[in-house]
Design an enzyme around this catalytic site. Structure first.
Site, PDB file in Angstrom:
ATOM      1  N   CYS A 127       0.836  -1.205   0.000  1.00 16.06           N
ATOM      2  CA  CYS A 127       0.000   0.000   0.000  1.00 16.06           C
ATOM      3  C   CYS A 127       0.868   1.251   0.000  1.00 16.06           C
ATOM      4  O   CYS A 127       1.303   1.720   1.049  1.00 16.06           O
ATOM      5  CB  CYS A 127      -0.939   0.002   1.196  1.00 16.06           C
ATOM      6  SG  CYS A 127      -1.978   1.484   1.259  1.00 16.06           S
ATOM      7  N   CYS A 136      -0.418   4.205   1.945  1.00 15.55           N
ATOM      8  CA  CYS A 136      -0.302   4.085   3.407  1.00 15.55           C
ATOM      9  C   CYS A 136       1.133   4.336   3.861  1.00 15.55           C
ATOM     10  O   CYS A 136       1.370   5.010   4.864  1.00 15.55           O
ATOM     11  CB  CYS A 136      -0.664   2.681   3.883  1.00 15.55           C
ATOM     12  SG  CYS A 136      -2.239   2.083   3.313  1.00 15.55           S
ATOM     13  N   ASP A 137       2.073   3.750   3.165  1.00 15.27           N
ATOM     14  CA  ASP A 137       3.413   3.620   3.726  1.00 15.27           C
ATOM     15  C   ASP A 137       4.487   4.426   3.018  1.00 15.27           C
ATOM     16  O   ASP A 137       5.626   4.502   3.482  1.00 15.27           O
ATOM     17  CB  ASP A 137       3.817   2.134   3.734  1.00 15.27           C
ATOM     18  CG  ASP A 137       2.851   1.295   4.555  1.00 15.27           C
ATOM     19  OD1 ASP A 137       2.179   1.875   5.429  1.00 15.27           O
ATOM     20  OD2 ASP A 137       2.753   0.081   4.331  1.00 15.27           O
TER      21      ASP A 137
END
Lengths: 306, 116
Positions: A132, A135-136
């Site tokens: 992701c 997200c990261d």
């Protein structure tokens, strides 16, 4: 009392099914599932959904679909279906402590990111291994990253990661990408993006954090190590059908087998979206399939009452 | 819908942790689950409900604190958070358990066995 239409999943297929079922007066209940909103929640710009000439953010599109479904009386429940029983009618589904009964069920549980299944990958997940980027990516400012894959998702992840990373290397097992031409052109033109062709990642290296990946060229057999601080995997998706395995027919890859537009092997159970589509897998095709499932469910209910 | 067993209280049962308050907050004997999150992280938003419910169901047993990694990068770096959501359970200032990635409330409860 049994619900008339129970929709499992809340991506474009589930919420479009909800819009149609709600407008038909069927008071649908959506159990949104723990990956609420589906894969689009993990994307940024969606540029190919008709009606948005300037593009739309994935999460924003899902928020709009959700509002549209709720406007017509859809009830959306924050829970995850963990068991179903389609052997008797009304059908039953369980989500944690709650039990639901339904005259018809529409399955739109979508698909989830696939992992490579190589040494080091699971151990280092959250320590540099991710699926992701939105997200990261934030944690890799000025670091070097690898993206594995060759489709649109891989291009999108790589392009998104250039906002943070100093360099992004796309590793792909073939000598050309299967992504759409516009995405390929953008990725190849980006000065932070490099490509390693004809290569597979055999191992993720690092003790506590990712320090690199071991790569094998599938044409020459040559093995090399690419030093990176993180590896993002974008090699495709697997359908979320584990809960339904013993209840309806699935194909060899785990996708729901459809008869006609949206009928599953159990009369009264319908499906739409990526959970039943290994070919197109687009937001717009999922929405279309969700519409079909709702109309088929409505028709099925009318026939039973007649 | 029938509810078999609903004990959780909906509401605001979590506390906010920051770079400044985290060290003190996790030094006590009561276990503290720190949820490292950010606004832009969709899977993090999925955890809001489950975390709030677990906090509401375990008063005095488990404190649930939310730490925004955008605003508190020092704490995120100190605890080597590289993926969110990451949830770390601390007691006596020591990391006892680390959970990486979103999960359902049921899975979360199972993963927190011994603390809830």
């Amino acid at each position: 009392m049994a619900e008339k239409v129970l929709i499992v999943g809340s991506g474009p297929a589930g919420l479009t099914a909800a819009i149609y079922a709600a407008r038909a007066g069927l008071e649908p209940v959506v159990i949104e599932g723990f990956e609420r909103g589906g894969q689009l929640m993990l994307t940024t710009d969606v540029e190919n959904y008709p009606g948005f000439p300037d593009g739309v953010l994935g999460p924003e599109l899902m928020e709009q679909l959700r509002k549209q479904a709720e406007r017509f009386g859809t009830r959306i429940i924050a829970a995850d279906v963990d068991e179903v029983d389609f052997s008797a009618h009304p059908f039953r589904a369980w989500a944690g402590d709650d039990e639901y009964e339904a005259e018809t069920v529409i399955i739109s549980t979508g698909a989830s990111a696939r992992w490579l299944g190589i040494p080091g990958e699971e151990r280092l997940r959250g320590h540099g291994v991710s699926a992701c980027a939105t997200c990261d990516g934030f944690f890799f400012r000025d670091r070097e990253l690898a993206v594995v894959g060759g489709g649109d998702s891989a291009m999108e992840e790589a392009l998104f990661l250039t906002r943070f990373a100093s360099k992004v290397t796309i590793i792909h097992r073939r000598d050309e990408f299967r992504a759409s031409e516009i995405m390929v052109r953008r990725a190849l033109a980006h000065d932070k993006i490099d490509v390693v062709w004809d290569s597979v990642v055999e191992e993720v290296l690092g003790d506590d954090e990712v320090t690199g990946v071991r790569i094998r060229n599938v044409k020459t057999g040559e093995v090399s190590v690419l030093a990176v601080d993180g590896m993002f995997v974008a090699i495709g998706h697997d359908p979320n059908t584990a809960v339904f395995r013993d209840q309806i027919d699935l194909d060899a890859k785990g996708y729901i087998v459809l008869h006609g537009a949206s009928r599953t092997s159990v009369p009264g159970v319908f499906a739409g979206g990526d959970v039943a589509d290994s070919v197109y897998r687009q937001a717009i095709t999922a929405a279309g399939m969700g519409c079909q499932a709702a109309l088929d469910a409505q028709h099925w209910l009318e026939e039973r009452e007649a | 819908m029938r509810t078999r067993d609903r004990v959780a209280l909906m509401g605001n049962n979590t506390v906010v942790a920051t770079d400044a308050t985290l060290p003190d907050m996790i030094s006590g004997t009561t276990p503290v689950l720190v949820d490292f999150w950010a606004e832009w992280c969709a899977p993090c938003r999925l955890m809001e409900g489950p975390l709030d419910e677990i906090a509401g169901a375990n008063p005095g047993k488990l404190i649930v604190a939310k730490l925004n990694v955008d605003e508190n990068q020092q704490a995120a770096m100190a605890h080597e958070v590289m993926s969110i959501p990451t949830m770390i359970v601390f007691a006596d200032g020591v990391e006892k358990k680390r959970l990486i990635g979103a999960r359902s409330k049921h899975q979360l409860e199972a993963d927190l066995a011994g603390f809830v």
